[in-house]
Design an enzyme around this catalytic site. Structure first.
Site, short mmCIF file in Angstrom:
data_model
loop_
_atom_site.label_atom_id
_atom_site.label_comp_id
_atom_site.label_asym_id
_atom_site.label_seq_id
_atom_site.Cartn_x
_atom_site.Cartn_y
_atom_site.Cartn_z
N TYR A 1 7.86 26.35 66.74
CA TYR A 1 8.94 26.56 67.70
C TYR A 1 8.53 27.59 68.74
O TYR A 1 7.53 28.29 68.57
CB TYR A 1 10.26 26.95 67.00
CG TYR A 1 10.17 28.11 66.01
CD1 TYR A 1 10.21 29.43 66.42
CD2 TYR A 1 10.08 27.86 64.64
CE1 TYR A 1 10.16 30.48 65.51
CE2 TYR A 1 10.02 28.90 63.71
CZ TYR A 1 10.06 30.20 64.15
OH TYR A 1 10.01 31.24 63.25
N GLU B 1 10.76 54.98 55.30
CA GLU B 1 9.81 53.88 55.51
C GLU B 1 8.39 54.40 55.26
O GLU B 1 8.02 55.46 55.75
CB GLU B 1 9.95 53.34 56.95
CG GLU B 1 8.83 52.46 57.45
CD GLU B 1 8.57 51.19 56.63
OE1 GLU B 1 9.55 50.53 56.21
OE2 GLU B 1 7.39 50.88 56.40
N GLN B 2 7.60 53.57 54.56
CA GLN B 2 6.23 54.01 54.24
C GLN B 2 5.30 54.03 55.45
O GLN B 2 4.40 54.87 55.54
CB GLN B 2 5.63 53.11 53.17
CG GLN B 2 5.41 51.68 53.62
CD GLN B 2 4.81 50.77 52.54
OE1 GLN B 2 4.55 51.20 51.44
NE2 GLN B 2 4.61 49.52 52.88
N ASP C 1 14.35 41.02 50.39
CA ASP C 1 13.28 40.46 49.54
C ASP C 1 13.11 41.25 48.24
O ASP C 1 12.60 40.71 47.26
CB ASP C 1 11.94 40.46 50.29
CG ASP C 1 11.85 39.34 51.31
OD1 ASP C 1 12.84 38.59 51.48
OD2 ASP C 1 10.78 39.20 51.94
N ALA D 1 16.05 43.84 56.54
CA ALA D 1 17.22 44.04 55.69
C ALA D 1 17.66 45.50 55.70
O ALA D 1 18.85 45.81 55.87
CB ALA D 1 16.93 43.58 54.27
C1 LIG Z 1 4.58 43.44 58.08
C2 LIG Z 1 5.48 42.26 57.86
C3 LIG Z 1 5.35 41.12 58.65
C4 LIG Z 1 6.17 40.01 58.43
N1 LIG Z 1 6.00 38.90 59.21
C5 LIG Z 1 6.80 37.82 59.02
C6 LIG Z 1 6.66 36.66 59.84
O1 LIG Z 1 5.83 36.61 60.72
N2 LIG Z 1 7.47 35.60 59.61
C7 LIG Z 1 8.40 35.62 58.61
O2 LIG Z 1 9.15 34.64 58.42
N3 LIG Z 1 8.57 36.71 57.81
C8 LIG Z 1 7.79 37.81 58.00
N4 LIG Z 1 7.95 38.90 57.20
C9 LIG Z 1 8.92 38.83 56.09
C10 LIG Z 1 10.32 38.92 56.53
O3 LIG Z 1 10.49 39.96 57.46
C11 LIG Z 1 11.12 39.19 55.27
O4 LIG Z 1 10.91 38.17 54.33
C12 LIG Z 1 12.59 39.22 55.51
O5 LIG Z 1 12.89 39.67 56.80
C13 LIG Z 1 13.30 40.11 54.50
O6 LIG Z 1 13.13 41.44 54.92
P1 LIG Z 1 13.15 42.72 54.02
O7 LIG Z 1 13.61 43.79 54.92
O8 LIG Z 1 13.85 42.48 52.74
O9 LIG Z 1 11.62 42.93 53.63
P2 LIG Z 1 10.38 43.31 54.56
O10 LIG Z 1 10.50 42.71 55.89
O11 LIG Z 1 9.18 43.02 53.74
O12 LIG Z 1 10.52 44.90 54.74
C14 LIG Z 1 10.27 45.84 53.70
C15 LIG Z 1 10.02 47.19 54.33
O13 LIG Z 1 9.88 48.16 53.28
C16 LIG Z 1 8.75 48.96 53.53
N5 LIG Z 1 8.25 49.43 52.25
C17 LIG Z 1 7.62 48.70 51.29
N6 LIG Z 1 7.31 49.49 50.25
C18 LIG Z 1 7.76 50.74 50.55
C19 LIG Z 1 7.73 51.98 49.86
N7 LIG Z 1 7.16 52.10 48.65
N8 LIG Z 1 8.28 53.06 50.45
C20 LIG Z 1 8.87 52.96 51.69
N9 LIG Z 1 8.90 51.81 52.39
C21 LIG Z 1 8.36 50.70 51.81
C22 LIG Z 1 7.78 48.01 54.25
O14 LIG Z 1 6.80 48.71 54.98
C23 LIG Z 1 8.75 47.25 55.15
O15 LIG Z 1 8.99 47.93 56.36
C24 LIG Z 1 7.16 40.04 57.39
C25 LIG Z 1 7.30 41.20 56.60
C26 LIG Z 1 6.50 42.31 56.84
C27 LIG Z 1 6.68 43.57 56.00
#
Ligand SMILES: Cc1cc2nc3c(=O)[nH]c(=O)nc-3n(C[C@H](O)[C@H](O)[C@H](O)COP(=O)(O)OP(=O)(O)OC[C@H]3O[C@@H](n4cnc5c(N)ncnc54)[C@H](O)[C@@H]3O)c2cc1C
Length: 431
Positions: A258, A75-76, A338, A56
Site C-alpha cells: 500500500y 523507554e529503553q 504486544d 501502545a
Molecule cells: C523498532 C520497531 C519497528 C517496528 N516496525 C513495524 C513495522 O514496520 N510494521 C509493523 O506493522 N509493525 C512494526 N512494529 C510493531 C508494531 O509497532 C507493534 O506490533 C504494535 O504497534 C504494538 O505496539 P507496542 O507499543 O505494544 O509494542 P512496540 O511497538 O514493540 O513498542 C515497545 C516499546 O517498548 C520499548 N521497550 C522494550 N523493552 C523495554 C525495556 N526493557 N525498557 C524500556 N523500554 C522497553 C521498545 O523500545 C519500544 O519502544 C515495530 C516495532 C518496533 C519496536
C-alpha cells in the site's frame, strides 16, 4: 500444502468461538472519552508509570493525560527515532487517535485509500474488491488509514510531550520491579530506580514486565517470516499500484502493499514460511534475489515491486508469538499492546489492538475509585477481544497461505472487516 509453520501453536484454535466474545459489561454506563476529561476524582494524583514508548505506551500516556493524569513513560532507547515502515490504522483504532487529538495529524500523515483488493498470486487478477475511503468513514464513523510507523510514533510522542514535557524518559531500560502494599519500585539498567502507584507494561513482544509478572515464557518462532521494503512510487511502471491497497495470497506466501507518505512510497510486506531461521530484530538486511526467489512463479506486479526496492531498503524478520494469557495483571502491574497479546500481522491489527488498549486502560482509571477496580475493568473489557484477535490472526495465516480458492470469492474473503473488528469504538465501549 504441508507448510513449515510451527504446528504446536495451532492447538489453541480448536476452542476458538466464531466471533469475538463481548465483554459482558453492557450493564455499565459507557461514558465516552470526550465527555469526561479531568473527571478522575481522588485518583488524579495517581503516579502511573508506563514501560515502553511504542505505539501502545504512548497512546495510553496521551489518553491518561486527557483525563488529567500525569503518567511517566520509561523507554529503553536513547532517542525516539525513525524506525519501522507501514502500519494499518483501521477505524477501530482511528476512533482513539481522533479522540486523543490526532485527527488532523492522521489526515496529514496517513493515506486513506479509496479502494483495496485481493489479487490471485499467479495471474494477478483482481478477484475481490474492497471499498475503503468514504465508505468506511460513513459505516464506522472513522476512517481507515495507512501510515509510516515512524510518522505516527512521532506525532504521538510530540502530543504527549507537548502536554507534559517531562512525560517521556528515554535511556531507561527496565530491568525489574518489586511490589509492596503501597506501590511498585522499578529498577532500570544503569542503576536508576523509580517509584509508582501503578505500572503499565507496554514493552512489546519481548516484554520484561510480562516476564516479571508471569515468569519466563520465551516467544516462539511461528514458522512465518516477513520481508519488508519501501519503494519510491516514481520508480514503478504506471499501473503497477492498482488498486492502491492490495493483498495477494498464494500457497505458502502472501504479499501486501500500500501507499504511504502522500503516495510517494509503496510499503510492502511479504509473508513466507521458513523452518530454519531465528534471527531477531527489525533491521536485518535481506537481498532482492533472496526475496525474488521466494516469489518465483508469482505475477509480474509483485516481482516488479520487489526488484525496484533500493538495495539497502529490504529487511526481514522472523515472526514470534506466544500463547494467550488468561490474565494480564498482578497486583498493581498490568500489560498492554504486544506485551499482553503479540499477534501475527495477517489481519493488520497488531498496532490497532495496542491503540485500543491504550484508550480503554485510561478510561478504566478515569471510571474507577481504586487501582484494583481500574485494572479489573481494563482487563475485563480488553482481554477477551484481544486474545480472540490473536488466535484469529493465526487462523487467517493458515487460510491465506492455503492457496484455497475461497480466498478469492467476494463475500468469502476473511479480513479484519469481515470478522467485525472495525465496528468497535474503544473511546465509547463499556469499560
Ligand atoms: C523498532 C520497531 C519497528 C517496528 N516496525 C513495524 C513495522 O514496520 N510494521 C509493523 O506493522 N509493525 C512494526 N512494529 C510493531 C508494531 O509497532 C507493534 O506490533 C504494535 O504497534 C504494538 O505496539 P507496542 O507499543 O505494544 O509494542 P512496540 O511497538 O514493540 O513498542 C515497545 C516499546 O517498548 C520499548 N521497550 C522494550 N523493552 C523495554 C525495556 N526493557 N525498557 C524500556 N523500554 C522497553 C521498545 O523500545 C519500544 O519502544 C515495530 C516495532 C518496533 C519496536
Amino acid at each position: 500444502m504441508k507448510g513449515l509453520v510451527n504446528r504446536s501453536f495451532l492447538s489453541a484454535l480448536r476452542e476458538q468461538p466464531r466471533s469475538w466474545p463481548r465483554c459482558g459489561l453492557a450493564d455499565r454506563p459507557a461514558v465516552p472519552y470526550a465527555q469526561n476529561p479531568g473527571n478522575v476524582a481522588g485518583m488524579s494524583q495517581l503516579n502511573i508509570a508506563i514501560i515502553g514508548a511504542g505505539i501502545a505506551g504512548l497512546t495510553a500516556a496521551r489518553a491518561l493525560q486527557g483525563f488529567g493524569f500525569k503518567p511517566v513513560v520509561y523507554e529503553q532507547a536513547p532517542v525516539l527515532g525513525e524506525v519501522g515502515a507501514g502500519l494499518t490504522v483501521s477505524p477501530n483504532a482511528t476512533h482513539v487517535l481522533n479522540a486523543i487529538g490526532l485527527e488532523g495529524a492522521l489526515e496529514r500523515i496517513g493515506m486513506c485509500p479509496e479502494r483495496g483488493g485481493v489479487k490471485h498470486w499467479k495471474t494477478g487478477e483482481l478477484l475481490v474488491e474492497i471499498s475503503r475511503g468514504n465508505e468506511m468513514r460513513e459505516k464506522y464513523g472513522a476512517a481507515y488509514y495507512q501510515v509510516h510507523r515512524a510518522d505516527l510514533h512521532r506525532e504521538l510522542a510530540d502530543l504527549v510531550v507537548t502536554t507534559d514535557e517531562q512525560a517521556i524518559r528515554t535511556n531507561h531500560s527496565f530491568k525489574g520491579l518489586e511490589q509492596d502494599s503501597d506501590g511498585v519500585t522499578l529498577f532500570f539498567e544503569k542503576g536508576h530506580s523509580a517509584r509508582a502507584d501503578v505500572v503499565i507494561g507496554a514493552d512489546g513482544v519481548r516484554s520484561r514486565v510480562r516476564e516479571q509478572l508471569f515468569g519466563k515464557d520465551t516467544p516462539r518462532f511461528t514458522g512465518y517470516m516477513a520481508f519488508r521494503g519501501l519503494v519510491p512510487f516514481a520508480h514503478l511502471p504506471a499501473g503497477t499500484i492498482e488498486p492502491s491497497s492490495c493483498l495477494s495470497t498464494g500457497p505458502g506466501r502472501s504479499f501486501t502493499r500500500y501507499l504511504i507518505r502522500g503516495g510517494s512510497l509503496v510499503n510492502f510486506v511479504g509473508l513466507t514460511e521458513r523452518d530454519d531461521w531465528r534471527e531477531e530484530g527489525w533491521s536485518i538486511r535481506a537481498t532482492i534475489k533472496e526475496m525474488l526467489d521466494e516469489y518465483s512463479g508469482w505475477y509480474e506486479g509483485v516481482r516488479t515491486i520487489i526488484a525496484a526496492t533500493p538495495p539497502d531498503g529490504l529487511f526481514k524478520w522472523a515472526l514470534f508469538d506466544r500463547e494467550p494469557l488468561p490474565e494480564w495483571t498482578r497486583g498493581r502491574v498490568t500489560l498492554i499492546g504486544d506485551a499482553a497479546h503479540p499477534m501475527l500481522p495477517f489481519l493488520g491489527q497488531g498496532a490497532a489492538m495496542g491503540i485500543e488498549d491504550g484508550m480503554v486502560v485510561a478510561r478504566a482509571f478515569a471510571a474507577a475509585d481504586s487501582v484494583d477496580e481500574a485494572l479489573r475493568r481494563y482487563v475485563e473489557a480488553r482481554l477477551p477481544r484481544a486474545n480472540w484477535v490473536m488466535l484469529e490472526s493465526r487462523k487467517t495465516a493458515l487460510n491465506y497461505h492455503s492457496g484455497r480458492e475461497e480466498n478469492f470469492k467476494p463475500g468469502k474473503h476473511v479480513s479484519a472487516e469481515s470478522l467485525g473488528l472495525m465496528a468497535y469504538n474503544p473511546a465509547a465501549v463499556p469499560v
